[in-house]
Design an enzyme around this catalytic site. Structure first.
Site, PDB file in Angstrom:
ATOM      1  N   LYS A 150       2.712   2.842  -9.899  1.00 18.70           N
ATOM      2  CA  LYS A 150       1.311   3.151  -9.595  1.00 18.70           C
ATOM      3  C   LYS A 150       1.177   4.437  -8.780  1.00 18.70           C
ATOM      4  O   LYS A 150       0.335   5.276  -9.060  1.00 18.70           O
ATOM      5  CB  LYS A 150       0.653   1.999  -8.815  1.00 18.70           C
ATOM      6  CG  LYS A 150       0.646   0.668  -9.540  1.00 18.70           C
ATOM      7  CD  LYS A 150      -0.144  -0.397  -8.767  1.00 18.70           C
ATOM      8  CE  LYS A 150       0.405  -0.760  -7.399  1.00 18.70           C
ATOM      9  NZ  LYS A 150       1.733  -1.400  -7.425  1.00 18.70           N
TER      10      LYS A 150
ATOM     11  N   ARG B 162      -5.869  -6.473  -4.432  1.00 16.94           N
ATOM     12  CA  ARG B 162      -4.686  -7.311  -4.628  1.00 16.94           C
ATOM     13  C   ARG B 162      -5.017  -8.795  -4.604  1.00 16.94           C
ATOM     14  O   ARG B 162      -4.114  -9.611  -4.778  1.00 16.94           O
ATOM     15  CB  ARG B 162      -3.674  -7.020  -3.515  1.00 16.94           C
ATOM     16  CG  ARG B 162      -2.579  -6.012  -3.892  1.00 16.94           C
ATOM     17  CD  ARG B 162      -1.757  -5.778  -2.642  1.00 16.94           C
ATOM     18  NE  ARG B 162      -0.409  -5.369  -2.851  1.00 16.94           N
ATOM     19  CZ  ARG B 162       0.027  -4.109  -2.757  1.00 16.94           C
ATOM     20  NH1 ARG B 162      -0.812  -3.123  -2.540  1.00 16.94           N
ATOM     21  NH2 ARG B 162       1.303  -3.846  -2.879  1.00 16.94           N
TER      22      ARG B 162
ATOM     23  N   ARG C 256      14.785   2.956  -4.828  1.00 21.21           N
ATOM     24  CA  ARG C 256      13.857   3.732  -3.994  1.00 21.21           C
ATOM     25  C   ARG C 256      14.180   3.543  -2.514  1.00 21.21           C
ATOM     26  O   ARG C 256      14.054   4.475  -1.716  1.00 21.21           O
ATOM     27  CB  ARG C 256      12.413   3.288  -4.290  1.00 21.21           C
ATOM     28  CG  ARG C 256      11.359   4.103  -3.586  1.00 21.21           C
ATOM     29  CD  ARG C 256       9.963   3.749  -4.037  1.00 21.21           C
ATOM     30  NE  ARG C 256       9.448   2.557  -3.389  1.00 21.21           N
ATOM     31  CZ  ARG C 256       8.255   2.001  -3.649  1.00 21.21           C
ATOM     32  NH1 ARG C 256       7.470   2.522  -4.570  1.00 21.21           N
ATOM     33  NH2 ARG C 256       7.854   0.937  -3.008  1.00 21.21           N
TER      34      ARG C 256
ATOM     35  N   ARG D 247      11.502   2.920   3.655  1.00 23.39           N
ATOM     36  CA  ARG D 247      10.593   1.780   3.802  1.00 23.39           C
ATOM     37  C   ARG D 247      11.384   0.497   4.021  1.00 23.39           C
ATOM     38  O   ARG D 247      12.231   0.141   3.205  1.00 23.39           O
ATOM     39  CB  ARG D 247       9.713   1.645   2.542  1.00 23.39           C
ATOM     40  CG  ARG D 247       8.582   2.634   2.504  1.00 23.39           C
ATOM     41  CD  ARG D 247       7.774   2.517   1.233  1.00 23.39           C
ATOM     42  NE  ARG D 247       7.225   1.184   0.982  1.00 23.39           N
ATOM     43  CZ  ARG D 247       6.329   0.928   0.050  1.00 23.39           C
ATOM     44  NH1 ARG D 247       5.869   1.913  -0.708  1.00 23.39           N
ATOM     45  NH2 ARG D 247       5.878  -0.293  -0.137  1.00 23.39           N
TER      46      ARG D 247
ATOM     47  N   ARG E 258       7.705  -9.712  -2.142  1.00 28.64           N
ATOM     48  CA  ARG E 258       6.574  -8.863  -2.576  1.00 28.64           C
ATOM     49  C   ARG E 258       6.196  -9.192  -4.011  1.00 28.64           C
ATOM     50  O   ARG E 258       5.011  -9.248  -4.350  1.00 28.64           O
ATOM     51  CB  ARG E 258       6.957  -7.382  -2.446  1.00 28.64           C
ATOM     52  CG  ARG E 258       7.059  -6.943  -0.992  1.00 28.64           C
ATOM     53  CD  ARG E 258       7.767  -5.607  -0.864  1.00 28.64           C
ATOM     54  NE  ARG E 258       7.033  -4.519  -1.481  1.00 28.64           N
ATOM     55  CZ  ARG E 258       7.573  -3.343  -1.761  1.00 28.64           C
ATOM     56  NH1 ARG E 258       8.855  -3.105  -1.499  1.00 28.64           N
ATOM     57  NH2 ARG E 258       6.847  -2.390  -2.290  1.00 28.64           N
TER      58      ARG E 258
HETATM   59  P1  AMP Z   1       2.242  -0.731  -1.383  1.00 28.11           P
HETATM   60  O1  AMP Z   1       2.500   0.612  -0.818  1.00 28.11           O
HETATM   61  O2  AMP Z   1       1.028  -0.768  -2.260  1.00 28.11           O
HETATM   62  O3  AMP Z   1       3.465  -1.311  -2.070  1.00 28.11           O
HETATM   63  O4  AMP Z   1       1.904  -1.716  -0.165  1.00 28.11           O
HETATM   64  C1  AMP Z   1       2.856  -1.964   0.847  1.00 28.11           C
HETATM   65  C2  AMP Z   1       2.408  -3.138   1.678  1.00 28.11           C
HETATM   66  O5  AMP Z   1       1.150  -2.848   2.291  1.00 28.11           O
HETATM   67  C3  AMP Z   1       2.181  -4.429   0.910  1.00 28.11           C
HETATM   68  O6  AMP Z   1       3.374  -5.170   0.696  1.00 28.11           O
HETATM   69  C4  AMP Z   1       1.213  -5.149   1.852  1.00 28.11           C
HETATM   70  O7  AMP Z   1       1.884  -5.670   2.971  1.00 28.11           O
HETATM   71  C5  AMP Z   1       0.331  -4.008   2.348  1.00 28.11           C
HETATM   72  N1  AMP Z   1      -0.817  -3.799   1.445  1.00 28.11           N
HETATM   73  C6  AMP Z   1      -1.101  -2.672   0.731  1.00 28.11           C
HETATM   74  N2  AMP Z   1      -2.235  -2.807   0.039  1.00 28.11           N
HETATM   75  C7  AMP Z   1      -2.693  -4.061   0.311  1.00 28.11           C
HETATM   76  C8  AMP Z   1      -3.813  -4.803  -0.128  1.00 28.11           C
HETATM   77  N3  AMP Z   1      -4.710  -4.298  -0.986  1.00 28.11           N
HETATM   78  N4  AMP Z   1      -3.959  -6.057   0.361  1.00 28.11           N
HETATM   79  C9  AMP Z   1      -3.089  -6.581   1.224  1.00 28.11           C
HETATM   80  N5  AMP Z   1      -1.996  -5.939   1.664  1.00 28.11           N
HETATM   81  C10 AMP Z   1      -1.787  -4.685   1.220  1.00 28.11           C
END
Ligand code: AMP
Length: 190
Positions: free
Chosen positions: A14, A89, A128, A134, A146
């Site tokens: 994404k 989400r 990654r 991260r 996740r």
């Molecule tokens: P991402 O970078 O999209 O993989 O998000 C990393 C982490 O941020 C996720 O595992 C969640 O802990 C938090 N996070 C990001 N976007 C959301 C969302 N829309 N709702 C809830 N948690 C989020």
């Protein structure tokens, strides 16, 4: 306005595809993950609260991410459109997004869902993790959590958007350029 939800599990590409699309279509990139990581770097109260939840691979509470998105939408009234990356989400987030866009007299144009098999996701995220720094990419059990959060709370949104006739499923395996070309084709047909 062109409002695209880029949908898919962690590691489906994404973020990579969003970077290409924002330049191609002059859109604003709204990645809740990026915004939260920025809050952590800035050491804000929100960042401090979010860090342990994110490091475990759990989702941040709906009201927190919804209000983050609301404040950005309110601050950018003249945008030509947005790419939502990693948001919504949950069903509550999706319902709020519809409502917030409705208040701005706009709506989601399409939901592009990147489809990638689970073992490929795990491999990509572990790879990654060697360079991303991260914590949530660093170990397999967090990555599995996740993906499980995605399956339990996020994947049901496919039905939500299918009912709205907005979901477009796209094979997320292949070269970055080839996947981008397919996404552009779908967007250009809107
Ligand atoms: P991402 O970078 O999209 O993989 O998000 C990393 C982490 O941020 C996720 O595992 C969640 O802990 C938090 N996070 C990001 N976007 C959301 C969302 N829309 N709702 C809830 N948690 C989020």
């Amino acid at each position: 306005m062109l409002n695209i939800v880029l949908f898919g599990p962690p590691g489906s590409g994404k973020g990579t595809q969003s970077q290409l699309l924002i330049n191609q279509y002059h859109l604003i990139h709204l990645s809740t993950g990026d915004i939260l990581r920025d809050e952590i770097v800035q050491g804000t109260e929100l960042g401090q609260k979010a860090k342990s939840i994110m490091d475990r691979g759990d989702l941040i509470p709906d009201e927190v991410v919804i209000s983050m998105i609301r404040s950005i939408l309110e601050k950018t009234p003249n945008a030509t459109g947005f790419i939502f990356d990693g948001f919504p989400r949950t069903t509550a987030q999706a319902e709020s997004l519809d409502q917030m866009l409705d208040e701005l007299n706009t709506s989601i144009s399409t939901v592009l869902s990147l489809e990638v098999a689970e073992n490929e996701l795990t491999n990509r995220l572990l790879e990654r993790g060697k360079s991303s720094g991260r914590a949530d990419d660093a170990n397999e059990s967090i990555i599995r959590n996740r993906i499980q959060e995605y399956k339990n709370k996020t994947a049901p949104l496919k039905d939500f958007y299918t009912q709205q006739n907005k979901l477009q499923s796209i094979e997320g395996v292949g070269s970055i350029d080839a996947i981008n070309a397919i996404l552009c084709q779908v967007i250009d047909q809107l």
